[in-house]
Scaffold this motif. Structure first.
Motif, PDB file in Angstrom:
ATOM      1  N   VAL A  19       0.833  -1.199   0.000  1.00  0.00           N
ATOM      2  CA  VAL A  19       0.000   0.000   0.000  1.00  0.00           C
ATOM      3  C   VAL A  19       0.868   1.250   0.000  1.00  0.00           C
ATOM      4  O   VAL A  19       1.974   1.252   0.523  1.00  0.00           O
ATOM      5  CB  VAL A  19      -0.967   0.041   1.211  1.00  0.00           C
ATOM      6  N   MET A  20       0.355   2.308  -0.625  1.00  0.00           N
ATOM      7  CA  MET A  20       0.983   3.617  -0.606  1.00  0.00           C
ATOM      8  C   MET A  20       0.052   4.524   0.188  1.00  0.00           C
ATOM      9  O   MET A  20      -1.148   4.593  -0.096  1.00  0.00           O
ATOM     10  CB  MET A  20       1.154   4.161  -2.019  1.00  0.00           C
ATOM     11  N   THR A  21       0.589   5.185   1.201  1.00  0.00           N
ATOM     12  CA  THR A  21      -0.243   6.014   2.072  1.00  0.00           C
ATOM     13  C   THR A  21      -0.282   7.453   1.583  1.00  0.00           C
ATOM     14  O   THR A  21       0.494   7.856   0.715  1.00  0.00           O
ATOM     15  CB  THR A  21       0.293   5.993   3.523  1.00  0.00           C
ATOM     16  N   ASP A  22      -1.158   8.237   2.184  1.00  0.00           N
ATOM     17  CA  ASP A  22      -1.266   9.648   1.837  1.00  0.00           C
ATOM     18  C   ASP A  22      -0.042  10.439   2.271  1.00  0.00           C
ATOM     19  O   ASP A  22       0.166  11.555   1.821  1.00  0.00           O
ATOM     20  CB  ASP A  22      -2.543  10.256   2.423  1.00  0.00           C
ATOM     21  N   THR A  23       0.804   9.862   3.118  1.00  0.00           N
ATOM     22  CA  THR A  23       2.040  10.517   3.544  1.00  0.00           C
ATOM     23  C   THR A  23       3.213  10.161   2.637  1.00  0.00           C
ATOM     24  O   THR A  23       4.332  10.601   2.872  1.00  0.00           O
ATOM     25  CB  THR A  23       2.392  10.144   4.997  1.00  0.00           C
ATOM     26  N   GLY A  24       2.955   9.314   1.608  1.00  0.00           N
ATOM     27  CA  GLY A  24       4.003   8.940   0.663  1.00  0.00           C
ATOM     28  C   GLY A  24       4.824   7.741   1.083  1.00  0.00           C
ATOM     29  O   GLY A  24       5.791   7.395   0.426  1.00  0.00           O
ATOM     30  N   ARG A  25       4.464   7.079   2.171  1.00  0.00           N
ATOM     31  CA  ARG A  25       5.202   5.910   2.651  1.00  0.00           C
ATOM     32  C   ARG A  25       4.609   4.641   2.057  1.00  0.00           C
ATOM     33  O   ARG A  25       3.416   4.556   1.810  1.00  0.00           O
ATOM     34  CB  ARG A  25       5.138   5.835   4.178  1.00  0.00           C
ATOM     35  N   GLU A  26       5.457   3.645   1.835  1.00  0.00           N
ATOM     36  CA  GLU A  26       5.036   2.366   1.273  1.00  0.00           C
ATOM     37  C   GLU A  26       5.259   1.264   2.303  1.00  0.00           C
ATOM     38  O   GLU A  26       6.302   1.199   2.932  1.00  0.00           O
ATOM     39  CB  GLU A  26       5.860   2.078   0.021  1.00  0.00           C
ATOM     40  N   THR A  27       4.270   0.400   2.471  1.00  0.00           N
ATOM     41  CA  THR A  27       4.350  -0.712   3.409  1.00  0.00           C
ATOM     42  C   THR A  27       3.321  -1.761   3.003  1.00  0.00           C
ATOM     43  O   THR A  27       2.645  -1.599   1.997  1.00  0.00           O
ATOM     44  CB  THR A  27       4.114  -0.240   4.859  1.00  0.00           C
ATOM     45  N   THR A  28       3.207  -2.810   3.783  1.00  0.00           N
ATOM     46  CA  THR A  28       2.182  -3.811   3.508  1.00  0.00           C
ATOM     47  C   THR A  28       0.953  -3.535   4.359  1.00  0.00           C
ATOM     48  O   THR A  28       1.032  -2.886   5.403  1.00  0.00           O
ATOM     49  CB  THR A  28       2.686  -5.244   3.800  1.00  0.00           C
ATOM     50  N   GLY A  29      -0.159  -4.040   3.901  1.00  0.00           N
ATOM     51  CA  GLY A  29      -1.407  -3.882   4.628  1.00  0.00           C
ATOM     52  C   GLY A  29      -2.440  -4.826   4.053  1.00  0.00           C
ATOM     53  O   GLY A  29      -2.154  -5.596   3.133  1.00  0.00           O
ATOM     54  N   TYR A  30      -3.632  -4.775   4.605  1.00  0.00           N
ATOM     55  CA  TYR A  30      -4.721  -5.612   4.102  1.00  0.00           C
ATOM     56  C   TYR A  30      -6.053  -4.922   4.357  1.00  0.00           C
ATOM     57  O   TYR A  30      -6.146  -3.982   5.136  1.00  0.00           O
ATOM     58  CB  TYR A  30      -4.693  -7.010   4.727  1.00  0.00           C
ATOM     59  N   LEU A  31      -7.061  -5.410   3.654  1.00  0.00           N
ATOM     60  CA  LEU A  31      -8.409  -4.875   3.763  1.00  0.00           C
ATOM     61  C   LEU A  31      -9.250  -5.837   4.582  1.00  0.00           C
ATOM     62  O   LEU A  31      -9.321  -7.021   4.270  1.00  0.00           O
ATOM     63  CB  LEU A  31      -9.005  -4.717   2.360  1.00  0.00           C
ATOM     64  N   LYS A  32      -9.859  -5.340   5.662  1.00  0.00           N
ATOM     65  CA  LYS A  32     -10.725  -6.184   6.480  1.00  0.00           C
ATOM     66  C   LYS A  32     -12.058  -6.391   5.763  1.00  0.00           C
ATOM     67  O   LYS A  32     -12.375  -5.678   4.822  1.00  0.00           O
ATOM     68  CB  LYS A  32     -10.953  -5.531   7.841  1.00  0.00           C
ATOM     69  N   SER A  33     -12.826  -7.379   6.206  1.00  0.00           N
ATOM     70  CA  SER A  33     -14.091  -7.699   5.552  1.00  0.00           C
ATOM     71  C   SER A  33     -15.112  -6.560   5.650  1.00  0.00           C
ATOM     72  O   SER A  33     -16.028  -6.473   4.837  1.00  0.00           O
ATOM     73  CB  SER A  33     -14.686  -8.977   6.128  1.00  0.00           C
ATOM     74  N   ASN A  34     -14.935  -5.641   6.590  1.00  0.00           N
ATOM     75  CA  ASN A  34     -15.862  -4.511   6.716  1.00  0.00           C
ATOM     76  C   ASN A  34     -15.421  -3.299   5.885  1.00  0.00           C
ATOM     77  O   ASN A  34     -16.024  -2.239   5.962  1.00  0.00           O
ATOM     78  CB  ASN A  34     -16.038  -4.107   8.184  1.00  0.00           C
ATOM     79  N   GLY A  35     -14.342  -3.455   5.084  1.00  0.00           N
ATOM     80  CA  GLY A  35     -13.880  -2.381   4.209  1.00  0.00           C
ATOM     81  C   GLY A  35     -12.836  -1.473   4.825  1.00  0.00           C
ATOM     82  O   GLY A  35     -12.425  -0.501   4.206  1.00  0.00           O
ATOM     83  N   GLU A  36     -12.389  -1.761   6.023  1.00  0.00           N
ATOM     84  CA  GLU A  36     -11.398  -0.942   6.711  1.00  0.00           C
ATOM     85  C   GLU A  36      -9.994  -1.433   6.380  1.00  0.00           C
ATOM     86  O   GLU A  36      -9.708  -2.625   6.433  1.00  0.00           O
ATOM     87  CB  GLU A  36     -11.623  -1.030   8.221  1.00  0.00           C
ATOM     88  N   TRP A  37      -9.108  -0.496   6.023  1.00  0.00           N
ATOM     89  CA  TRP A  37      -7.718  -0.846   5.739  1.00  0.00           C
ATOM     90  C   TRP A  37      -6.935  -0.975   7.039  1.00  0.00           C
ATOM     91  O   TRP A  37      -7.141  -0.202   7.970  1.00  0.00           O
ATOM     92  CB  TRP A  37      -7.055   0.233   4.890  1.00  0.00           C
ATOM     93  N   VAL A  38      -6.011  -1.928   7.082  1.00  0.00           N
ATOM     94  CA  VAL A  38      -5.103  -2.101   8.207  1.00  0.00           C
ATOM     95  C   VAL A  38      -3.688  -1.995   7.665  1.00  0.00           C
ATOM     96  O   VAL A  38      -3.309  -2.731   6.745  1.00  0.00           O
ATOM     97  CB  VAL A  38      -5.309  -3.466   8.895  1.00  0.00           C
ATOM     98  N   ILE A  39      -2.904  -1.078   8.202  1.00  0.00           N
ATOM     99  CA  ILE A  39      -1.506  -0.903   7.817  1.00  0.00           C
ATOM    100  C   ILE A  39      -0.665  -1.724   8.782  1.00  0.00           C
ATOM    101  O   ILE A  39      -0.788  -1.577  10.001  1.00  0.00           O
ATOM    102  CB  ILE A  39      -1.116   0.586   7.861  1.00  0.00           C
ATOM    103  N   ASN A  40       0.185  -2.601   8.242  1.00  0.00           N
ATOM    104  CA  ASN A  40       0.953  -3.513   9.086  1.00  0.00           C
ATOM    105  C   ASN A  40       2.097  -2.839   9.852  1.00  0.00           C
ATOM    106  O   ASN A  40       2.477  -3.305  10.912  1.00  0.00           O
ATOM    107  CB  ASN A  40       1.508  -4.667   8.251  1.00  0.00           C
TER     108      ASN A  40
END
Length: 56
Positions: A19-40
């Protein structure tokens, strides 16, 4: 691989993606079943960053 906007499609739930965040940082993450993103990365998550783009 090219980043995809979160407005043009989402990955399957609980699939780890880059994922690429609004702060310009890149990392891994996932999407929960309720549509919420989780940044690892705890450090990036603590800044309150939001996911703007993702890639597999």
């Amino acid at each position: 691989m090219v980043y995809k906007s979160v407005k043009h499609g989402l990955p399957r739930s609980f699939t780890r993606v880059w994922v690429m965040t609004d702060t310009g940082r890149e990392t891994t993450g996932y999407l929960k079943s309720n549509g919420e993103w989780v940044i690892n990365c705890v450090t990036i998550r603590a800044t309150g960053a939001n996911v703007e783009r993702w890639r597999e």
